[in-house]
Design a protein around this motif. Structure first.
Motif, mmCIF file in Angstrom:
data_model
loop_
_atom_site.group_PDB
_atom_site.id
_atom_site.type_symbol
_atom_site.label_atom_id
_atom_site.label_comp_id
_atom_site.label_asym_id
_atom_site.label_seq_id
_atom_site.Cartn_x
_atom_site.Cartn_y
_atom_site.Cartn_z
ATOM 1 N N TYR A 44 1.027 -1.214 -0.081
ATOM 2 C CA TYR A 44 -0.088 0.093 0.081
ATOM 3 C C TYR A 44 0.994 1.224 0.065
ATOM 4 N N THR A 45 0.485 2.232 -0.814
ATOM 5 C CA THR A 45 1.376 3.426 -1.133
ATOM 6 C C THR A 45 0.840 4.628 -1.184
ATOM 7 N N GLN A 46 1.108 5.428 -0.145
ATOM 8 C CA GLN A 46 0.275 6.677 0.133
ATOM 9 C C GLN A 46 0.927 7.965 -0.840
ATOM 10 N N ALA A 47 -0.089 8.502 -1.662
ATOM 11 C CA ALA A 47 0.150 9.775 -2.357
ATOM 12 C C ALA A 47 0.083 10.834 -1.687
ATOM 13 N N PHE A 48 1.060 11.713 -1.781
ATOM 14 C CA PHE A 48 1.053 13.165 -1.277
ATOM 15 C C PHE A 48 1.009 14.447 -2.234
ATOM 16 N N LYS A 49 0.319 15.555 -1.901
ATOM 17 C CA LYS A 49 0.513 16.718 -2.618
ATOM 18 C C LYS A 49 0.954 17.857 -1.720
#
Length: 262
Positions: A44-49
């Motif tokens: 599971y890989t979180q995305a960030f802005k």
């Protein structure tokens, strides 16, 4: 960060056959960066802005078929109670309430009209770090042809206040929490392919819809229709290069009078 009120969309993720391709696509389109994949939770890989968590991508589990799809999570203070209401009102549990370490507890289900969704009882992970800004979640609409089934289900499972758009052209309901719209229910029309399954259309905000569509197409995705103006923003439904459908919207470019709701 405070826990969102019950029923508020609080997270979105999607499983992809090619995780690296998904990271490349959404990284370029939405300016996402990505954290380390968690081997304990299936990479599971979180995305960030701009440093804020905005979504997650994950490799598709072996044996799964069909195109990938964005999955929307609704906040709940009690995943087990939400699961019980899902069962009692004709929904089907695809995943019983499951603790995800210290992060929270999730349940995944299908409503009586066939739409998959999830509920999230927050632990250390409260959900979106930002919304309504370019690169972040902006809105969601449950799209189905069997609106009566959806209408008799979701406002019972979650504490939605329902208002209907006064229109002969679109069958749209707004779901609100404490008077604030949080999502919608849209009856699928001829704009959707005849064989399209019901789904939740997740909208991501962008600075310019035309630029976003051009990027989607350059990266191997497709424009489904539009772009179109609306009082809510200029938007376009698109498909990524692996088949996941979503929409991009410029919330700052609004045209037309706001429709009446009753």
């Amino acid at each position: 960060m405070a826990v969102p009120p019950e029923g508020t969309p609080c997270w979105a993720d999607a499983m992809f056959p090619d995780l690296a391709a998904a990271k490349s696509f959404y990284g370029e389109l939405l300016g996402w960066t990505f954290g380390e994949s968690s081997e304990d939770y299936g990479d599971y890989t979180q995305a960030f802005k701009d440093g804020a968590a905005v979504a997650a991508v994950v490799p598709r589990m072996p044996g799964m078929d069909g195109p990938p799809a964005w999955n929307l999570y609704f906040a709940t203070p009690d995943a087990s109670a939400t699961a019980a209401r899902i069962r009692e009102n004709g929904g089907t549990l695809a995943m019983e309430p499951m603790a995800v370490g210290e992060f929270g507890t999730m349940v995944t289900a299908q409503d009586p009209s066939g739409v998959f969704f999830s509920a999230w009882q927050a632990g250390s992970h409260k959900g979106f770090g930002k919304t309504g800004e370019p690169g972040a979640y902006a809105w969601a609409e449950l799209c189905t042809r069997e609106v009566r089934k959806a209408d008799s289900f979701f406002p019972v499972v979650f504490p939605f206040e329902v208002r209907r758009m006064e229109s002969d052209r679109l069958d749209l309901h707004l779901w609100s929490i404490g008077g604030e719209p949080v999502a919608g229910r849209l009856k699928m029309t001829d704009n959707f392919p005849a064989d399209a399954a019901p789904f939740i259309n997740v909208y991501f905000a962008v600075a310019d819809v035309e630029d976003a569509v051009a990027t989607v197409e350059r990266l191997g995705g497709q424009l489904l229709y539009g772009p179109a103006d609306s009082p809510f923003g200029r938007f376009a439904p698109v498909m990524d290069q692996q088949g996941a459908v979503f929409s991009v919207i410029d919330l700052g470019k609004r045209e037309g009078e706001m429709p009446a709701f009753s």
